[in-house]
Design an enzyme around this catalytic site. Structure first.
Site, PDB file in Angstrom:
ATOM      1  CG  ASP A  24      20.507 -29.375  62.848  1.00  0.00           C
ATOM      2  OD1 ASP A  24      21.120 -30.121  61.701  1.00  0.00           O
ATOM      3  OD2 ASP A  24      19.421 -29.573  63.112  1.00  0.00           O
TER       4      ASP A  24
ATOM      5  CE  LYS B 126      20.711 -39.012  59.630  1.00  0.00           C
ATOM      6  NZ  LYS B 126      20.191 -37.681  58.942  1.00  0.00           N
TER       7      LYS B 126
ATOM      8  NE  ARG C 207      22.934 -60.650  41.222  1.00  0.00           N
ATOM      9  CZ  ARG C 207      23.228 -59.436  40.722  1.00  0.00           C
ATOM     10  NH1 ARG C 207      23.460 -58.322  41.219  1.00  0.00           N
ATOM     11  NH2 ARG C 207      23.159 -59.477  39.154  1.00  0.00           N
TER      12      ARG C 207
ATOM     13  CD  GLU D 103      21.389 -30.778  66.629  1.00  0.00           C
ATOM     14  OE1 GLU D 103      21.651 -31.848  65.810  1.00  0.00           O
ATOM     15  OE2 GLU D 103      20.132 -30.781  66.604  1.00  0.00           O
TER      16      GLU D 103
END
Length: 268
Positions: A219, A137, A103, A198
């Site tokens: 962006d 992220k 597993r 940005e």
């Protein structure tokens, strides 16, 4: 994929999965019982995690030196495409160890191969002049593994940590009192670091082009605005920065950017 990239996670997985052993397997099967097993694909994808499975077996062997080793064989290479019915790898050794580790091996392989498969699909849709970039992220502890999975899927690794690049976003600009102030302070403090800035308006872009950062991040712009912005950036007579776009670009939309490159699309 080095052992140091995954050892903490492997030891955590071993500990949380069976802190007091595996009573079911240990009660039914003697330690000397042996078996063979195969991992077979049920759907198409791109493999990632083979070396991690090897590290898992090594670490388990070190924690249980009295047990005979479980060996992995017929290992398909990371980054290789597979299809339903393909064998990804096989195992041979103690049945107790096999049932104890199956597993955990599948958990790692399924998660990382899922990332590689998703990235590979995005890369295909994007075409040759659009790089699919990763972001920060990631699940805590999985940063290097997730970015390795992006690489195996044909994507391009962006900064691994906050320390790798100075990246000025809208929050930084607002708190610093403006674009020029934010760029100036970063360059004064860390002149050797690559600088990514940005912008989300053409007014900001006109100012930023003159400051010549290493990367300009566009962006939340649609394809027509990205085309206009890219033309303005490349028309500048000085240093031409890399162009990055972000903001909700799903894999099925990436074909809209073909012909606008070279540029990168960052995705979570």
């Amino acid at each position: 994929l080095e052992r140091s990239d995954c050892e903490i996670l492997i030891r955590l997985a071993l500990s949380e999965d069976a802190p007091m052993g595996d009573p079911t397997t240990e009660a039914i099967f003697p330690l000397q019982a042996r078996a063979r097993a195969r991992i077979v694909a049920r759907e198409a994808g791109v493999l990632c995690g083979g070396p991690l499975v090897g590290h898992l077996l090594d670490i388990f062997r070190e924690e249980h030196p009295a047990r005979p080793p479980l060996e992995v064989r017929d290992l398909m290479a990371d980054g290789e495409s597979f299809y339903p019915g393909d064998m990804l790898m096989s195992f041979e050794g103690p049945l107790q160890s096999l049932l104890r580790l199956e597993r955990l091996a599948l958990n790692f392989l399924q998660y990382l191969s899922g990332i590689s498969t998703t990235v590979a699909g995005a890369v295909t849709r994007a075409g040759p002049d659009i790089a699919v970039l990763d972001t920060r992220k990631t699940l805590p502890g999985y940063r290097r593994l997730a970015k390795y999975a992006v690489y195996c899927g044909g994507g391009v690794n962006h900064r691994i940590t906050l320390s790798d690049m100075a990246m000025i976003k809208d929050n930084h600009i607002a708190a610093a009192g403006g674009l020029e102030a934010a760029v100036g302070k970063v360059r004064q403090a860390f002149p050797e670091l690559p600088l990514n800035v940005e912008v989300d308006t053409f007014e900001q872009l006109a100012k930023l082009i003159q400051l010549e950062p290493d990367v300009i991040l566009l962006d939340n712009m649609g394809a027509p605005d990205i085309a206009r912005a890219a033309e303005e950036i490349r028309a500048h007579g000085g240093k031409i920065p890399l162009i990055e776009v972000s903001g909700g670009w799903r894999p099925e939309q990436l074909s809209e950017l073909q012909g606008l490159g070279p540029l990168g699309v960052s995705r979570g």
